[in-house]
Design an enzyme around this catalytic site. Sequence first.
Site, PDB file in Angstrom:
ATOM      1  N   CYS A 239      -4.345   9.867  -1.312  1.00  0.00           N
ATOM      2  CA  CYS A 239      -4.459   9.125  -2.580  1.00  0.00           C
ATOM      3  C   CYS A 239      -4.346   7.640  -2.235  1.00  0.00           C
ATOM      4  O   CYS A 239      -3.398   6.958  -2.623  1.00  0.00           O
ATOM      5  CB  CYS A 239      -3.353   9.510  -3.545  1.00  0.00           C
ATOM      6  SG  CYS A 239      -3.314  11.253  -3.961  1.00  0.00           S
ATOM      7  N   ALA A 240      -5.321   7.138  -1.513  1.00  0.00           N
ATOM      8  CA  ALA A 240      -5.180   5.806  -0.908  1.00  0.00           C
ATOM      9  C   ALA A 240      -5.293   4.668  -1.914  1.00  0.00           C
ATOM     10  O   ALA A 240      -4.783   3.568  -1.674  1.00  0.00           O
ATOM     11  CB  ALA A 240      -6.228   5.629   0.192  1.00  0.00           C
ATOM     12  N   GLY A 244      -2.634   0.037  -0.407  1.00  0.00           N
ATOM     13  CA  GLY A 244      -1.332  -0.578  -0.075  1.00  0.00           C
ATOM     14  C   GLY A 244      -0.649   0.117   1.097  1.00  0.00           C
ATOM     15  O   GLY A 244      -0.229  -0.529   2.059  1.00  0.00           O
ATOM     16  N   CYS A 359       6.047   6.636  -7.451  1.00  0.00           N
ATOM     17  CA  CYS A 359       6.808   5.448  -7.871  1.00  0.00           C
ATOM     18  C   CYS A 359       7.447   5.773  -9.211  1.00  0.00           C
ATOM     19  O   CYS A 359       7.285   5.062 -10.192  1.00  0.00           O
ATOM     20  CB  CYS A 359       5.940   4.194  -7.915  1.00  0.00           C
ATOM     21  SG  CYS A 359       4.464   4.333  -8.932  1.00  0.00           S
TER      22      CYS A 359
END
Length: 428
Positions: A239-240, A244, A359
């Site tokens: 899931c690039a 980042g 996150c």
Amino acid sequence: MRLGGRLAAAIDILHDIETRHRPAAEAMRDWGLNHRFAGAGDRAAIGNIVYDGLRRRSAAGWLFDADTPRALAFGGYMLENGMAPEAVNQALAEDRFAPPPLDEAELRALAARLGTPLPEAARANIPEWCRPVAVRAFGAAWVEECAALAARPPLDMRANSLKASREKVLAALARAGAAASAIASRGMRIPPVAGDGRHPHVQAEPAFHKGWFEVQDEGSQIVSELAGAEPGFQVLDFCAGAGGKTLAMAAMMENRGQVHAHDADRQRLAPIFDRLKRAGCRNVQVLADEAALAPLEGRMDLVVVDAPCTGSGTWRRRPDAKWRLTPQQLEARQGEQTAILDAASRYVRPGGRLVYITCSFFEEENADQAHAFLARNPAFRACDHQAIWQERFPDHPQAVHIRREAGIMLTPASAGTDGFYFAAFERR
Ligand SMILES: C[S@@+](CC[C@H](N)C(=O)[O-])C[C@H]1O[C@@H](n2cnc3c(N)ncnc32)[C@H](O)[C@@H]1O
């Protein structure tokens, strides 16, 4: 502009966000386009009022006994700047651009509530439905943890070791007031802005254009380090997104081995090409089609799933998202996470590692997902997270919430970073 004009602008923008259900950044941008006379200093000060009001919405609402754009703007401003109601009214006097000053009823409500301790819900500043979720994640510390998620964030950067040492970047950014970060090995931090201030536009610096550093939250840097990519590894970043973590891992690998960067969304992946060029990464292949990953099955030393999530760990930077989030969205993200973890796991070689990152601070997206993945996939076992942390960051034993088998969580209160979750599984 004086304070009055800035408060009036912030009220307009907050009204726009509320009534049209728009992201704050979009409403700010539109306001700027329609008010070209406003200088950079005014825009920054107005942005601070808008974002402070959204971060501390419950507290501002409690102070004013009203959940209106006016209460958020005035309340957020007073709370952040420690300003008394009388001082605010004085500042608004004889300012024809100012909103109406605090009236008798508002002054009475404020007099009754200022000086008394904020109730828990007002200090935590989270939607009511998230309270049990936060209590589950943090136990008795839920109010302090959530309050830290309602503070202003720092500006974090990562020195790109492919091009420059941290010392060299710090010297180049001396004027910006950057210092070495506390935990991340290549991190640099400019503290949260105070008052009406704004962070320097670091992307305008020559050092940025030369690829010496990236803007990246320290938490994101830390989980990238924990993933443990080594020179020569074959890595799939499943899931690039805009890259980042791809960039951070490629730098750790010293351009040796290969990072295969994939994302289901081509739009999100698009910025990665310029970023890779600027950063001097030569060991990254971008693979937009999942079909192109077929030859990688069972061959990766490391597969990283930086999963789509609620983003609750980033509420300092995107406080509007906090109030838009719904239980239905949380449920939808959980379904995606389950499917993505299973899909990505097939690329790990025997003895290789699968790393799961969000996150978010929600257990529902974190430890619950880790446990459920292990229950569905007996070919994997949990890594020892205490050992992983100790190996990378032996000088910071207290910085995070670590559960040996159930992952590592970073939060603003514990680590001074955005909220992140990290779990690693090894293929037997
Ligand atoms: C948290 S973001 C990634 C951020 C990125 N890794 C970074 O560090 O900048 C999650 C990403 O997952 C992607 N995604 C969502 N569903 C996916 C799927 N089924 N397969 C692969 N990627 C997916 C989204 O497009 C989004 O870019």
